[in-house]
Design a protein around this motif. Structure first.
Motif, PDB file in Angstrom:
ATOM      1  N   GLU A 122       0.866  -1.270  -0.139  1.00 22.50           N
ATOM      2  CA  GLU A 122       0.029  -0.059   0.088  1.00 22.50           C
ATOM      3  C   GLU A 122       0.918   1.418   0.191  1.00 22.50           C
ATOM      4  OE1 GLU A 122      -2.958   2.990   1.494  1.00 22.50           O
ATOM      5  OE2 GLU A 122      -0.772   2.644   1.670  1.00 22.50           O
ATOM      6  N   ALA A 123       0.921   1.944  -1.163  1.00 24.25           N
ATOM      7  CA  ALA A 123       1.615   3.189  -1.244  1.00 24.25           C
ATOM      8  C   ALA A 123       0.920   4.639  -1.337  1.00 24.25           C
ATOM      9  CB  ALA A 123       2.594   3.019  -2.520  1.00 24.25           C
ATOM     10  N   ILE A 124      -0.143   4.544  -0.523  1.00 27.98           N
ATOM     11  CA  ILE A 124      -0.919   5.753  -0.555  1.00 27.98           C
ATOM     12  C   ILE A 124      -0.958   6.394   0.907  1.00 27.98           C
ATOM     13  CG2 ILE A 124      -3.127   6.719  -1.104  1.00 27.98           C
ATOM     14  CD1 ILE A 124      -3.567   4.386  -3.089  1.00 27.98           C
ATOM     15  N   GLY A 125      -1.339   5.353   1.569  1.00 28.59           N
ATOM     16  CA  GLY A 125      -1.340   5.793   3.184  1.00 28.59           C
ATOM     17  C   GLY A 125      -2.803   6.015   3.606  1.00 28.59           C
ATOM     18  N   ARG A 126      -3.785   5.469   3.135  1.00 31.83           N
ATOM     19  CA  ARG A 126      -5.210   5.935   3.348  1.00 31.83           C
ATOM     20  C   ARG A 126      -5.872   4.744   3.900  1.00 31.83           C
ATOM     21  NH1 ARG A 126      -7.069  10.552   1.344  1.00 31.83           N
ATOM     22  NH2 ARG A 126      -9.200   9.758   1.346  1.00 31.83           N
ATOM     23  N   PRO A 127      -6.754   4.918   4.765  1.00 31.44           N
ATOM     24  CA  PRO A 127      -7.474   3.870   5.590  1.00 31.44           C
ATOM     25  C   PRO A 127      -8.084   3.043   4.389  1.00 31.44           C
ATOM     26  CG  PRO A 127      -7.926   5.772   6.873  1.00 31.44           C
ATOM     27  CD  PRO A 127      -7.234   6.221   5.360  1.00 31.44           C
ATOM     28  N   GLU A 128      -9.032   3.598   3.563  1.00 39.02           N
ATOM     29  CA  GLU A 128      -9.766   2.670   2.551  1.00 39.02           C
ATOM     30  C   GLU A 128      -8.985   1.896   1.681  1.00 39.02           C
ATOM     31  OE1 GLU A 128      -9.966   7.329   0.894  1.00 39.02           O
ATOM     32  OE2 GLU A 128      -9.528   5.940   2.933  1.00 39.02           O
ATOM     33  N   THR A 129      -7.687   2.399   1.213  1.00 38.48           N
ATOM     34  CA  THR A 129      -6.866   1.483   0.550  1.00 38.48           C
ATOM     35  C   THR A 129      -6.215   0.588   1.340  1.00 38.48           C
ATOM     36  OG1 THR A 129      -5.501   3.517   0.639  1.00 38.48           O
ATOM     37  CG2 THR A 129      -6.625   3.142  -1.652  1.00 38.48           C
ATOM     38  N   TYR A 130      -5.670   0.814   2.631  1.00 33.78           N
ATOM     39  CA  TYR A 130      -5.142  -0.166   3.324  1.00 33.78           C
ATOM     40  C   TYR A 130      -6.214  -1.168   3.681  1.00 33.78           C
ATOM     41  CZ  TYR A 130      -2.658  -2.258   7.045  1.00 33.78           C
ATOM     42  OH  TYR A 130      -1.805  -3.210   7.731  1.00 33.78           O
ATOM     43  N   GLU A 131      -7.402  -0.945   3.752  1.00 34.22           N
ATOM     44  CA  GLU A 131      -8.450  -2.003   3.841  1.00 34.22           C
ATOM     45  C   GLU A 131      -8.557  -2.853   2.807  1.00 34.22           C
ATOM     46  OE1 GLU A 131     -13.137  -2.488   5.141  1.00 34.22           O
ATOM     47  OE2 GLU A 131     -12.171  -0.526   5.547  1.00 34.22           O
ATOM     48  N   GLN A 132      -8.503  -2.283   1.465  1.00 31.09           N
ATOM     49  CA  GLN A 132      -8.732  -3.158   0.417  1.00 31.09           C
ATOM     50  C   GLN A 132      -7.297  -3.736   0.305  1.00 31.09           C
ATOM     51  OE1 GLN A 132      -8.930   0.425  -2.391  1.00 31.09           O
ATOM     52  NE2 GLN A 132     -10.689  -0.692  -3.168  1.00 31.09           N
ATOM     53  N   ALA A 133      -6.146  -3.294   0.498  1.00 36.23           N
ATOM     54  CA  ALA A 133      -4.710  -4.148   0.630  1.00 36.23           C
ATOM     55  C   ALA A 133      -4.992  -5.465   1.301  1.00 36.23           C
ATOM     56  CB  ALA A 133      -3.700  -3.402   0.919  1.00 36.23           C
ATOM     57  N   PHE A 134      -5.688  -5.211   2.715  1.00 36.96           N
ATOM     58  CA  PHE A 134      -5.957  -6.164   3.641  1.00 36.96           C
ATOM     59  C   PHE A 134      -6.585  -7.330   3.064  1.00 36.96           C
ATOM     60  CE2 PHE A 134      -8.302  -8.241   7.071  1.00 36.96           C
ATOM     61  CZ  PHE A 134      -7.377  -8.557   8.036  1.00 36.96           C
ATOM     62  N   TYR A 135      -7.653  -7.246   2.498  1.00 38.12           N
ATOM     63  CA  TYR A 135      -8.598  -8.141   1.669  1.00 38.12           C
ATOM     64  C   TYR A 135      -8.137  -8.752   0.543  1.00 38.12           C
ATOM     65  CZ  TYR A 135     -12.009  -7.249   5.526  1.00 38.12           C
ATOM     66  OH  TYR A 135     -12.626  -7.051   6.904  1.00 38.12           O
ATOM     67  N   ALA A 136      -6.999  -7.999  -0.095  1.00 34.85           N
ATOM     68  CA  ALA A 136      -6.745  -8.524  -1.289  1.00 34.85           C
ATOM     69  C   ALA A 136      -5.251  -9.464  -1.275  1.00 34.85           C
ATOM     70  CB  ALA A 136      -6.061  -7.545  -2.243  1.00 34.85           C
ATOM     71  N   ARG A 137      -5.071  -9.772   0.116  1.00 35.26           N
ATOM     72  CA  ARG A 137      -3.870 -10.925   0.149  1.00 35.26           C
ATOM     73  C   ARG A 137      -4.351 -12.262   0.291  1.00 35.26           C
ATOM     74  NH1 ARG A 137      -1.745 -11.202   6.240  1.00 35.26           N
ATOM     75  NH2 ARG A 137      -3.828 -10.885   7.259  1.00 35.26           N
ATOM     76  N   ASP A 138      -3.335 -13.049  -0.097  1.00 33.12           N
ATOM     77  CA  ASP A 138      -3.733 -14.565   0.114  1.00 33.12           C
ATOM     78  C   ASP A 138      -3.603 -14.802   1.611  1.00 33.12           C
ATOM     79  OD1 ASP A 138      -4.348 -17.091  -0.410  1.00 33.12           O
ATOM     80  OD2 ASP A 138      -2.516 -17.635  -1.411  1.00 33.12           O
ATOM     81  N   LEU A 139      -3.939 -15.990   2.264  1.00 37.19           N
ATOM     82  CA  LEU A 139      -3.860 -16.490   3.412  1.00 37.19           C
ATOM     83  C   LEU A 139      -2.471 -16.530   3.663  1.00 37.19           C
ATOM     84  CD1 LEU A 139      -6.528 -19.218   3.515  1.00 37.19           C
ATOM     85  CD2 LEU A 139      -6.384 -17.244   4.720  1.00 37.19           C
ATOM     86  N   ALA A 140      -1.865 -16.330   4.704  1.00 40.23           N
ATOM     87  CA  ALA A 140      -0.443 -16.056   5.085  1.00 40.23           C
ATOM     88  C   ALA A 140       0.144 -15.319   4.334  1.00 40.23           C
ATOM     89  CB  ALA A 140       0.054 -17.271   5.104  1.00 40.23           C
TER      90      ALA A 140
END
Length: 360
Positions: free
Chosen positions: A253-271
Motif C-alpha cells: 500500500e503506497a498511498i497511506g489511506r485507510p480505505e486503500t489499506y483495508e483493500q490491501a488487507f483483503y486483497a492478500r492470500d492466506l499467510a
C-alpha cells in the motif's frame, strides 16, 4: 571558510518557495560538505512547505540528492573529498539497541549535522529530512553520504528517498520471492519503485492498482503484468480473480489511506504479507475485524524507508541500474533548475510527473 551559495527555502506555511543565499559552514567533526549535482522534487518537500511535518520554518528543501564530497570534518573515515555519493536521511549510529541487534535499518538514533546552515542574516535553516539539497552545497553528517559508482546524478539521487522506499518495501520488507504474486496500491514514484523491485525479485504476477490511467500506464512500463482502475471495478475482487481466487502473496500500500489499506488487507492470500509504505496523516485510523487479522495469518508490516541500509542497498541498486536491470531513468520526468521548484510542485499536484529533478 564558510560558503555562500544559492538554495531554495520555504519561509512560512503555504508560501511560495524562494531562491535565496544560504551560508554553509565548514564541516565540523563527523560532518561533510557535499556539492549537489541533482536533487529530486519529492512530495515530502511539499509537505514541509505546507506545514505537514512541523513548523520549524524556514526550511531548506530537497533531500533526494547525489553529488560530490567537497570537504570533511575531523574524524570522518566513511568518505573523502572527491567521492561521488548519494545522500540518505538515516545515518545509522551503530550503538542503539536496533544496531546492536544487527538490525541497523531500524536504527533509533540516526544522525544529522550538528551545525546549522543559515540565511545571510544569521537565521537558522531547518534542512528537509536533515539534508536540505535544493542548494549548490549542503552540510550533512558524514554517515548520510553513501559512496557509489559514478552514474547520472539525476537518476541515482532518487535512491535517496522515494525509489528506495518503494523498492525496499517490496524486496526488504515484503520479502518478495521468485514466482510470487504482488499487488501495489498507488502507482506514483514509490508504488512504481515497488513494482520495479518486484520485477527484480522475480515476481511473476504484478498487479498495479490506481484511479489514474496515466499512472497505470507508468506502472505497465515498470513491469506490471496487470492493471486495475479501482474507480471502475472492485480492486479486491479483480486481484482475487487474477490470482486464481486466492489473493496476492504480497500487497504493497503506497498511498497511506485507510480505505486503500483495508483493500490491501483483503486483497492478500492466506499467510500473505501486507506492507504499508504510504505515509498516513496523523488523524487517520483504520478498523479491521480482529478475527480476520487472526484468521488470515501472515503479516501486516510497516516499511520505514524501505527498511534499507544505505551502505548495503544504494551501491547494489546503482549496480542494477548500470546493468540495465533497474530503469532509474524512467523515474525522471523532467530536468529543471533551482528556480523551477514551485512549478514542479504544481505539476506534482496535477499528477503529470513522476519526478522533476533539479540539476545544478
Amino acid at each position: 571558510m564558510p560558503s555562500t551559495v544559492k538554495g531554495v527555502i520555504a519561509r512560512s506555511k503555504g508560501a511560495r518557495v524562494e531562491l535565496v543565499d544560504v551560508v554553509v559552514p565548514d564541516p565540523g567533526p563527523g560532518e561533510a560538505v557535499v556539492a549537489i549535482q541533482a536533487c529530486g522534487v519529492c512530495h515530502t518537500d511539499l509537505h514541509y512547505r505546507e506545514g505537514g511535518i512541523d513548523d520549524s520554518y524556514p526550511f531548506l528543501l530537497g533531500h533526494e540528492a547525489a553529488g560530490v564530497v567537497e570537504a570533511v570534518g575531523e574524524g570522518v573515515t566513511e568518505v573523502e573529498p572527491g567521492d561521488f555519493v548519494v545522500l540518505n536521511w538515516r545515518a545509522v549510529c551503530g550503538e542503539c539497541r536496533a544496531c546492536l541487534k544487527g538490525q541497523p535499518w531500524y536504527c533509533f538514533d540516526t544522525a544529522n549535522a550538528t551545525q546549522k546552515m543559515t540565511l545571510t542574516d544569521g537565521t537558522e535553516l531547518t534542512p528537509a529530512l536533515g539534508i536540505g539539497a535544493f542548494v549548490e552545497k549542503t552540510l550533512v553528517a558524514a554517515g548520510q553520504c553513501t559512496k557509489v559508482d559514478e552514474a547520472d546524478p539525476a537518476a541515482v539521487g532518487l535512491l535517496g528517498c522515494g525509489v528506495m522506499a518503494g523498492f525496499g518495501a517490496a524486496v526488504n520488507t515484503g520479502a518478495v520471492q521468485r514466482g510470487e504474486s504482488v499487488a501495489v496500491f498507488g502507482c506514483g514514484g514509490v508504488g512504481d519503485a515497488a513494482i520495479a523491485g518486484a520485477v527484480v525479485a522475480g515476481a511473476t504476477t504484478i498487479i498495479a492498482v490506481d484511479v489514474d490511467p496515466k499512472k497505470l500506464e507508468w506502472a505497465r512500463e515498470f513491469g506490471a503484468t496487470h492493471t486495475i482502475d479501482s474507480s471502475a471495478e472492485d480492486a479486491v475482487e479483480r486481484i482475487r480473480e487474477i490470482t486464481g481466487g486466492f489473493g496476492a502473496d504480497v500487497v504493497v500500500e503506497a498511498i497511506g489511506r485507510p480505505e486503500t489499506y483495508e483493500q490491501a488487507f483483503y486483497a492478500r492470500d492466506l499467510a500473505g504479507r501486507v506492507v504499508l509504505v504510504g505515509v498516513p496523516t496523523p488523524d487517520t485510523e483504520v478498523t479491521l475485524p480482529l478475527a480476520e487479522i487472526f484468521g488470515r495469518g501472515g503479516a501486516l508490516k510497516s516499511s520505514w524507508y524501505g527498511d534499507c541500509l544505505p551502505s548495503r542497498d544504494f551501491p547494489m541498486l546503482v549496480s542494477l541500474y548500470k546493468q540495465g536491470r533497474l530503469d532509474l531513468d524512467r523515474f525522471v520526468s523532467e530536468r529543471i533548475g533551482l528556480g523551477d521548484v514551485e512549478s514542479a510542485f504544481d505539476k506534482m499536484r496535477e499528477g503529470t510527473v513522476l519526478r522533476s529533478v533539479v540539476e545544478l
